[in-house]
Design an enzyme around this catalytic site. Structure first.
Site, PDB file in Angstrom:
ATOM      1  N   ASP A  11      -2.470  -1.427  10.355  1.00  0.00           N
ATOM      2  CA  ASP A  11      -2.643  -1.308   9.038  1.00  0.00           C
ATOM      3  C   ASP A  11      -3.345  -2.467   8.546  1.00  0.00           C
ATOM      4  OD1 ASP A  11      -1.189   0.937   8.909  1.00  0.00           O
ATOM      5  OD2 ASP A  11       0.374   0.184   8.115  1.00  0.00           O
TER       6      ASP A  11
ATOM      7  N   LYS B 213       0.945  -1.266  -0.033  1.00  0.00           N
ATOM      8  CA  LYS B 213      -0.068  -0.051  -0.108  1.00  0.00           C
ATOM      9  C   LYS B 213       0.737   1.092  -0.147  1.00  0.00           C
ATOM     10  CE  LYS B 213       1.004   1.447   4.393  1.00  0.00           C
ATOM     11  NZ  LYS B 213       1.666   2.270   4.865  1.00  0.00           N
TER      12      LYS B 213
END
Ligand code: C5P
Length: 274
Positions: free
Chosen positions: A133, A9
């Site tokens: 996350d 990401k």
């Protein structure tokens, strides 16, 4: 055997909005999955076994992949193990969420291989116990994340031109970068998060503390900008940068690796695919 792609990401923006009593920080961050990623292969087994193509990574219970397998068993009461091979491509200590993505992929795989006893919402909630996350990866790849990262607001996918990830050899420690942050020197009570979305306001509050810890990162950003990229921003707590804008050739800097990437989104009923 189930083979899954486990994407990295980037944080297109990351604001630190406060410090919490539990020591974590409240964030407002636009997360986006990209086409750089690892591949994991899963098979049900009598016990957990993890192998990895990168010999520098631990394959014991400290690896987030095995933490995810244990967590899935404790939440569902399922007793079986998982044999996993991890083909590692995402650099570590980069701010690219590699370990978190692997943990999310493992929760998804274990659920799939055992007949889907859990909903995606449950997997997302459980993921927050492994790392801040992890819940994001259960969105479809574009989301505004708040709180520690566990409040995931899915957004429609974004237009993506190809861009580059630049990763210096040295990595960043996430706890060290957050520890260095001086919240009183930050700006934004006046910032309205919705205003940062269209057009996207590329900004990362963690650049200042990361650059203080490792001044080479600041120099690298300057070189990348000078070479003609329009946008160069550190992702997460670093040390990787994403570099956007057309450029015929990028600068060859010792100990910096480049990866050509694009944004990636998943379909609602499937995991990420490239
Ligand atoms: O949740 P995770 O294990 O990824 O976080 C690693 C470290 O990063 C935490 O121990 C904390 O020091 C810092 N952190 C933070 N605020 C967040 C996320 C992480 O302070 N929202």
């Amino acid at each position: 055997m189930l083979r899954l792609f486990s994407p990295a990401k980037v944080n297109l923006f990351l604001l630190v909005v406060g410090k919490r009593p539990d020591g974590y920080h409240d964030l407002a961050s636009l997360f986006q999955t990209i086409t750089l990623g690892d591949t994991l292969e899963y098979e049900l087994s009598d016990k957990d076994v993890l192998t990895c193509t990168d010999p520098t990574l631990p394959t014991d219970a400290s690896n987030l992949v095995l933490k995810a397998a244990s967590l899935f068993r404790s939440k569902t009461g399922i007793k079986i193990g998982l044999k996993i091979n991890l083909d590692k491509k995402i650099p570590s200590q980069a701010g690219l969420g590699g370990g978190s993505s692997n943990a999310a992929s493992t929760l998804w795989a274990f659920n799939k291989l055992t007949g889907c006893p859990a909903s995606v919402k449950e997997l997302q909630q459980w993921g927050g116990e492994i790392g801040s996350d992890v819940p994001f990866f259960f969105s479809e790849g574009t989301a505004l994340c708040e709180g520690r990262g566990e409040k995931v607001h899915p957004l429609p996918s974004l237009e993506s031109a190809p861009f580059w990830i630049a990763k210096p050899k040295s990595g960043c420690s996430t706890p060290a970068v957050f520890k260095r942050l001086r919240l009183d020197e930050m700006h934004q009570p006046q910032l309205v998060i919705e205003n940062l979305l269209d057009p996207i306001s590329y900004h990362n509050d963690l650049e200042i503390p990361a650059f203080e810890i490792n001044p080479e990162l600041k120099k690298l950003k300057e070189i990348l900008l000078k070479s003609g990229f329009q946008t160069v921003l550190m992702t997460g707590s670093g040390s990787a940068f994403f570099c956007m804008g057309s450029l015929s050739s990028f600068p060859s800097i010792p100990d910096v690796s480049y990866y050509a990437v694009q944004f990636l989104n998943r379909k609602s009923d499937d995991w990420y695919r490239i």
